[in-house]
Design an enzyme around this catalytic site. Sequence first.
Site, mmCIF file in Angstrom:
data_model
loop_
_atom_site.group_PDB
_atom_site.id
_atom_site.type_symbol
_atom_site.label_atom_id
_atom_site.label_comp_id
_atom_site.label_asym_id
_atom_site.label_seq_id
_atom_site.Cartn_x
_atom_site.Cartn_y
_atom_site.Cartn_z
ATOM 1 N N ASP A 102 -17.870 -17.243 -67.357
ATOM 2 C CA ASP A 102 -16.916 -17.569 -68.416
ATOM 3 C C ASP A 102 -15.650 -16.761 -68.186
ATOM 4 O O ASP A 102 -15.709 -15.582 -67.867
ATOM 5 C CB ASP A 102 -17.522 -17.230 -69.781
ATOM 6 C CG ASP A 102 -16.736 -17.815 -70.941
ATOM 7 O OD1 ASP A 102 -15.547 -17.455 -71.086
ATOM 8 O OD2 ASP A 102 -17.295 -18.616 -71.696
ATOM 9 N N HIS A 178 -22.294 -27.495 -72.135
ATOM 10 C CA HIS A 178 -22.397 -26.245 -71.387
ATOM 11 C C HIS A 178 -23.257 -25.259 -72.173
ATOM 12 O O HIS A 178 -23.153 -25.136 -73.380
ATOM 13 C CB HIS A 178 -21.023 -25.639 -71.088
ATOM 14 C CG HIS A 178 -20.123 -25.480 -72.275
ATOM 15 N ND1 HIS A 178 -19.491 -26.549 -72.886
ATOM 16 C CD2 HIS A 178 -19.732 -24.375 -72.960
ATOM 17 C CE1 HIS A 178 -18.748 -26.118 -73.893
ATOM 18 N NE2 HIS A 178 -18.880 -24.801 -73.962
ATOM 19 N N LEU A 179 -24.120 -24.589 -71.448
ATOM 20 C CA LEU A 179 -25.018 -23.595 -72.018
ATOM 21 C C LEU A 179 -24.427 -22.214 -71.797
ATOM 22 O O LEU A 179 -24.149 -21.824 -70.661
ATOM 23 C CB LEU A 179 -26.390 -23.689 -71.351
ATOM 24 C CG LEU A 179 -27.453 -22.671 -71.798
ATOM 25 C CD1 LEU A 179 -27.808 -22.857 -73.266
ATOM 26 C CD2 LEU A 179 -28.698 -22.795 -70.920
ATOM 27 N N HIS A 180 -24.231 -21.476 -72.886
ATOM 28 C CA HIS A 180 -23.745 -20.101 -72.778
ATOM 29 C C HIS A 180 -24.908 -19.183 -72.429
ATOM 30 O O HIS A 180 -25.986 -19.251 -73.028
ATOM 31 C CB HIS A 180 -23.121 -19.648 -74.099
ATOM 32 C CG HIS A 180 -21.784 -20.249 -74.375
ATOM 33 N ND1 HIS A 180 -20.610 -19.708 -73.906
ATOM 34 C CD2 HIS A 180 -21.447 -21.363 -75.071
ATOM 35 C CE1 HIS A 180 -19.591 -20.456 -74.301
ATOM 36 N NE2 HIS A 180 -20.063 -21.475 -75.011
#
Length: 221
Positions: A102, A178-180
């Site tokens: 990120d 989207h997977l954090h």
Amino acid sequence: MCHFYSCIYNINNATTPSPPPPTTKLEPSSNIAATSETSFPSKKEGSSSLSSAVKNNNGETTAAATTVIDYSSNPTIFGQILRQEILYYPYIETDTLLSFRDRTPRAPLHALVITKQYIPSVRSLQPSSSPYDTVEVVSSMKEMALDIIKSQQPTAYQKQDYILAFHIPPFNSVDHIHLHVLAPASEMNFIYRHGKYATGTFWCTGVDDVLKRLKKGQSAV
């Protein structure tokens, strides 16, 4: 990824991110912790051809039909990443998924796992109408996320000191699922850990909760 979307809270990050991987842009077949031999197409191609091997009735291995993922039709910032139009820090790539750092990390490790296939958001995961196996999609995203944590933050992995979360529209930043991946969660700023990335809220859901719902034949959120 607050350069690309507005956050729920506007506050300076108090965590110190871990050093990124040694490259800032994916180069085909190099400088990436890849789990697949498949590399990205060039910017001009704008698509990726995926194929797999299957066994016929005689037990012989044959090539299955090739599936083409067209990155050119992806209107998001992640589409630009898939087309290699902007810089990013990659972690792991497979035929169907890509993970990267990120750009505004909110934990020592803050990665994003995205599908190469364009899926707008976690709300798009509807078992009854989706043209793909929704449980497989989310399970593979979770597996990649855990591989990243195990590699980058092994202590957090052992202690399960991490957060794996999806933001729920309209609180998602980019209209591409989207997977954090955040670890260690214990070192996150209080506002982010118990605010923006707090699972079980109307703005954020945990990956395990999504899987439970999908396995019951329910929508993801």
